[in-house]
Design a protein around this motif. Structure first.
Motif, PDB file in Angstrom:
ATOM      1  N   SER A 191       0.779   8.229 -11.124  1.00 48.06           N
ATOM      2  CA  SER A 191      -0.332   8.035 -12.056  1.00 48.06           C
ATOM      3  C   SER A 191      -1.516   7.359 -11.364  1.00 48.06           C
ATOM      4  O   SER A 191      -1.365   6.320 -10.721  1.00 48.06           O
ATOM      5  N   SER A 192      -2.714   7.966 -11.476  1.00 46.15           N
ATOM      6  CA  SER A 192      -3.915   7.370 -10.891  1.00 46.15           C
ATOM      7  C   SER A 192      -4.247   6.044 -11.571  1.00 46.15           C
ATOM      8  O   SER A 192      -4.730   5.106 -10.937  1.00 46.15           O
ATOM      9  N   GLU A 193      -3.955   5.958 -12.877  1.00 47.59           N
ATOM     10  CA  GLU A 193      -4.189   4.722 -13.612  1.00 47.59           C
ATOM     11  C   GLU A 193      -3.257   3.622 -13.116  1.00 47.59           C
ATOM     12  O   GLU A 193      -3.655   2.463 -12.974  1.00 47.59           O
ATOM     13  N   ARG A 236      -1.937   3.473 -10.065  1.00 50.10           N
ATOM     14  CA  ARG A 236      -2.397   3.078  -8.734  1.00 50.10           C
ATOM     15  C   ARG A 236      -3.588   2.133  -8.819  1.00 50.10           C
ATOM     16  O   ARG A 236      -3.665   1.145  -8.102  1.00 50.10           O
ATOM     17  N   GLN A 237      -4.521   2.461  -9.718  1.00 51.34           N
ATOM     18  CA  GLN A 237      -5.714   1.643  -9.872  1.00 51.34           C
ATOM     19  C   GLN A 237      -5.356   0.227 -10.345  1.00 51.34           C
ATOM     20  O   GLN A 237      -5.917  -0.761  -9.861  1.00 51.34           O
ATOM     21  N   LYS A 238      -4.419   0.143 -11.288  1.00 56.98           N
ATOM     22  CA  LYS A 238      -4.008  -1.160 -11.794  1.00 56.98           C
ATOM     23  C   LYS A 238      -3.321  -1.974 -10.703  1.00 56.98           C
ATOM     24  O   LYS A 238      -3.564  -3.177 -10.567  1.00 56.98           O
ATOM     25  N   GLN A 297      -8.896  -8.118 -14.316  1.00 58.38           N
ATOM     26  CA  GLN A 297      -9.156  -7.752 -15.711  1.00 58.38           C
ATOM     27  C   GLN A 297      -8.509  -8.718 -16.697  1.00 58.38           C
ATOM     28  O   GLN A 297      -9.090  -9.053 -17.727  1.00 58.38           O
ATOM     29  N   SER A 333       0.831  -1.211   0.000  1.00 58.84           N
ATOM     30  CA  SER A 333       0.000   0.000   0.000  1.00 58.84           C
ATOM     31  C   SER A 333       0.860   1.254   0.000  1.00 58.84           C
ATOM     32  O   SER A 333       0.557   2.233  -0.704  1.00 58.84           O
ATOM     33  N   PHE A 362      -3.684  -1.647  -7.363  1.00 56.50           N
ATOM     34  CA  PHE A 362      -4.692  -2.077  -6.396  1.00 56.50           C
ATOM     35  C   PHE A 362      -5.547  -3.207  -6.961  1.00 56.50           C
ATOM     36  O   PHE A 362      -5.954  -4.116  -6.243  1.00 56.50           O
ATOM     37  N   GLY A 363      -5.829  -3.143  -8.271  1.00 57.57           N
ATOM     38  CA  GLY A 363      -6.659  -4.159  -8.908  1.00 57.57           C
ATOM     39  C   GLY A 363      -6.052  -5.545  -8.840  1.00 57.57           C
ATOM     40  O   GLY A 363      -6.759  -6.538  -8.664  1.00 57.57           O
ATOM     41  N   ARG A 380     -12.954  -9.922 -10.579  1.00 59.04           N
ATOM     42  CA  ARG A 380     -12.220  -8.728 -10.156  1.00 59.04           C
ATOM     43  C   ARG A 380     -10.886  -8.540 -10.876  1.00 59.04           C
ATOM     44  O   ARG A 380     -10.233  -7.523 -10.713  1.00 59.04           O
ATOM     45  N   SER A 395      -6.580  -6.661  -4.997  1.00 62.43           N
ATOM     46  CA  SER A 395      -7.890  -6.699  -4.346  1.00 62.43           C
ATOM     47  C   SER A 395      -8.481  -8.109  -4.313  1.00 62.43           C
ATOM     48  O   SER A 395      -9.078  -8.515  -3.307  1.00 62.43           O
TER      49      SER A 395
END
Length: 309
Positions: free
Chosen positions: A230-232, A234-236, A295, A222, A238-239, A293, A242
């Protein structure tokens, strides 16, 4: 073996999931569907990972073994449970009980250690991406898998030897739907302090310690993710974590509810509910969680069924 021969009990009787004859057919139909979904999804997950080249990475290598363990450990319990739901006599031999106990204990501990290995993989991938390929080699992944199964096997040999070397000279009614430590120790005529201590040690060593290491890994993960600009990105990141965190939370939560509690003279209803969850439901949920969850897995499933790019 001499102590085993002292046992007067040759057959155990399960209480089963319910003694309500009207409810039993509904439970049979429900759990039969759950088991079929478990078999199809876990087998499908392994097949997709094997046949999809872009999933030939350490994370999915561990996931394929997790699906294999889920498939087997559900199969150790569920078919017998289903048979008992439609049978008036819920019997299992002393030897059959020992075999069921041994196999389930091997697989459930192996699952906990596989979840730990997967958290280590995610830690290296996110916190040390530049050396990930050199650290998580095929040889290292195979060694970790072998270690998980070896520890699971060895601790199960010890636990099974301890429990089934006790004397069972009186009641043979197991207030449960499978052979497990708490209800078996209640029936033993001899002192169970050693077995209680061994069970607590292995649950703590393989369960609590594994969970603590996983939590430390995800604390560091974390922290690394939050440093990604990059927010993208971070999202990837975390994805990819998760799904694993969800599986870890459900698995360890229900296991601890069952084993890390004060000894009781009878199995409580919530203990049976927790046992049903981690023996029957969780093996079905794990591949569903990863397929819904993740991709990459979703894209591979769509591609396999020609549902788009």
């Amino acid at each position: 073996m001499n102590r085993l021969n002292k046992s007067h009990v040759v057959i155990f009787v399960f209480s089963g999931l319910t003694d309500n004859e009207q409810l039993a057919p509904f439970l049979f139909a429900f759990f039969l569907n759950v088991y079929l979904v478990c078999v199809v999804f876990n087998f499908g997950m392994m097949l997709i990972i094997i046949t999809t080249s872009n999933l030939h990475t350490p994370m999915y290598y561990f996931l394929s073994y997790l699906s294999l363990v889920d498939l087997f450990y559900s199969s150790v319990i569920t078919p017998k449970m289903l048979a008992d739901l439609i049978s008036k006599t819920k019997l299992i031999s002393f030897q059959g009980c020992a075999v069921q106990f041994f196999l389930f204990d091997v697989l459930v501990v192996t699952e906990a250690l596989l979840l730990l290995s997967m958290s280590y993989d995610r830690y290296v991938a996110i916190c040390h991406p530049l050396i990930y390929v050199s650290v998580m080699t095929n040889k290292k992944c195979l060694s970790l898998i072998f270690l998980c199964f070896s520890i699971g096997f060895l601790q199960s040999v010890i636990q099974t030897s301890c429990v089934f070397s006790l004397e069972f000279c009186g009641p043979n009614f197991i207030d449960h739907f499978y052979c497990d430590v708490p209800p078996l120790l209640i029936l033993a005529c001899s002192n169970t302090l050693l077995c209680d201590s061994i069970t607590f040690f292995f649950v703590s060593a393989c369960g609590v310690c594994s969970l603590m290491i996983i939590l430390v890994s995800y604390t560091l993960i974390s922290y690394s993710i939050l440093k990604i600009k990059s927010s993208e990105g971070r999202q990837k990141a975390f994805g990819t974590c998760s799904s694993h965190l969800t599986c870890v939370s459900i698995f360890f939560g229900t296991v601890f509810c069952t084993y890390l509690r004060p000894p009781a003279t009878a199995l409580e209803k919530q203990d049976k509910s927790a046992s049903v969850f981690y023996t029957v439901i969780i093996p079905m949920l794990n591949p569903l969680i990863y397929s819904l969850r993740n991709q990459e897995v979703k894209r591979s499933i769509k591609k396999a069924f020609h549902m788009g790019p």
